[in-house]
Scaffold this active site. Structure first.
Site, PDB file in Angstrom:
ATOM      1  N   GLY A   1      39.496  34.140  51.882  1.00  0.00           N
ATOM      2  CA  GLY A   1      40.370  34.487  53.000  1.00  0.00           C
ATOM      3  C   GLY A   1      40.190  35.920  53.453  1.00  0.00           C
ATOM      4  O   GLY A   1      40.204  36.221  54.654  1.00  0.00           O
ATOM      5  N   ASP A   2      40.018  36.834  52.498  1.00  0.00           N
ATOM      6  CA  ASP A   2      39.772  38.235  52.835  1.00  0.00           C
ATOM      7  C   ASP A   2      38.446  38.377  53.576  1.00  0.00           C
ATOM      8  O   ASP A   2      38.319  39.164  54.512  1.00  0.00           O
ATOM      9  CB  ASP A   2      39.742  39.090  51.564  1.00  0.00           C
ATOM     10  CG  ASP A   2      40.920  38.805  50.650  1.00  0.00           C
ATOM     11  OD1 ASP A   2      42.025  38.581  51.172  1.00  0.00           O
ATOM     12  OD2 ASP A   2      40.725  38.788  49.423  1.00  0.00           O
TER      13      ASP A   2
END
Length: 301
Positions: free
Chosen positions: A250-251
């Site tokens: 996600g990052d």
């Protein structure tokens, strides 16, 4: 300039073993040490993709120094506040038949340390991008996201927020440039189960009605959806590949989105595709996404 904030960075000690037996000696067959934390991951992936950023946050002790050394090895710039008491945490992630995580505490952060972070943030200028990501450790004010955004409000700084529940909801009145919940986090906020891409838009619009400008929703194998402040909704299934490690995916999507946004001079579709492929490239690797890995996936979209 891009800045990231990680309130409680870590060294992540990742091991693999055939079986994890409590109360016995266990021998690993693979080990890796990485700097950890959501903002840290964003800075590393930005560096891998060719974009400079400055990582802010709090570090302490020998582990804090090692975080900086390893960040530098990725070509990422650090400007951490050096905390006097305690040490930066070590998180152990043991991957056997099941995955087990043991997370450390982190250093003692004082009001003076918080003021030092505010001083660094006060130096940001119009046109800068700021990514605030991750949970807030217990020694910090629970509303520190809001305090930061209030402090920077009206200064022309685009802020990205990647956080859960109240941390995200409470900053919406400050009109963050981008919020990136996954479908489960978005469902928790709006009180719904969101399983498919075509279900996302009305719930993402709820976040926009409360102040978010752009809403990027990651959905694992189901792909992702972008509801932009201008233009049509963009969605895509996930690229094909073998899942190796979801930590940091996600990052990586956030870093990829910002890279695509910058390189395309603000084209949402380009930013979205870059984000999706960068998140997937990290998920398909033991390490965080590199430019060649991302471009290989982009060529297949």
């Amino acid at each position: 300039m891009i800045y990231t904030v990680t309130f409680n960075p870590s060294l992540d000690y990742i091991v693999r073993l055939d079986d994890l037996r409590l109360g016995e000696i266990n021998r690993v067959n693979y080990e890796q040490v990485l700097p950890g934390g959501k903002g840290i991951n964003v800075s590393i992936v930005l560096s891998n993709l060719g974009h400079a950023s400055t990582a802010l946050g709090f570090v302490a002790g020998f582990t804090g120094k090692e975080i900086e050394v390893r960040m530098s090895a990725y070509g990422a710039t650090c400007d951490f506040i050096q905390v006097k008491e305690g040490m930066s945490r070590i998180n152990v992630k043991a991957k056997a038949k099941e995955e087990t995580a043991i997370n450390g505490l982190g250093p003692k952060i004082t009001p003076e340390d918080i003021d030092a972070l505010y001083a660094k943030l006060d130096a940001l200028e119009a046109g800068d991008l700021l990514v605030i990501a991750g949970n807030v450790p217990s020694m910090l004010p629970s509303d520190i996201y809001e305090r930061i955004m209030s402090r920077l409000d009206g200064r022309g700084i685009d802020i990205v927020v990647d956080a859960e529940r109240d941390l995200l909801v409470n900053v919406l009145p400050y009109h963050p440039f981008l919020v990136k919940p996954n479908n489960h986090e978005l469902g928790d906020i709006v009180g719904a189960t969101i399983a498919h891409r075509d279900e996302v838009e009305p719930y993402a619009r709820m976040l926009q009605e409360r102040g978010a400008r752009n809403v990027l929703v990651s959905m694992g194998g189901e792909g992702a959806v972008l509801v932009p402040e201008k233009g049509d909704v963009v969605m895509s299934e996930a690229p094909k590949g073998t899942m190796v490690n979801t930590v940091g995916a996600g990052d990586s999507m956030v870093a990829g989105f910002l890279t695509g946004w910058i390189e395309s001079n603000g084209d949402y579709e380009t930013a979205f595709k870059m984000g999706v492929c960068t998140g997937s490239a990290s998920a398909f690797s033991d390490n965080l996404a590199t430019r060649p890995e991302v471009e290989a996936l982009l060529a297949k979209m």
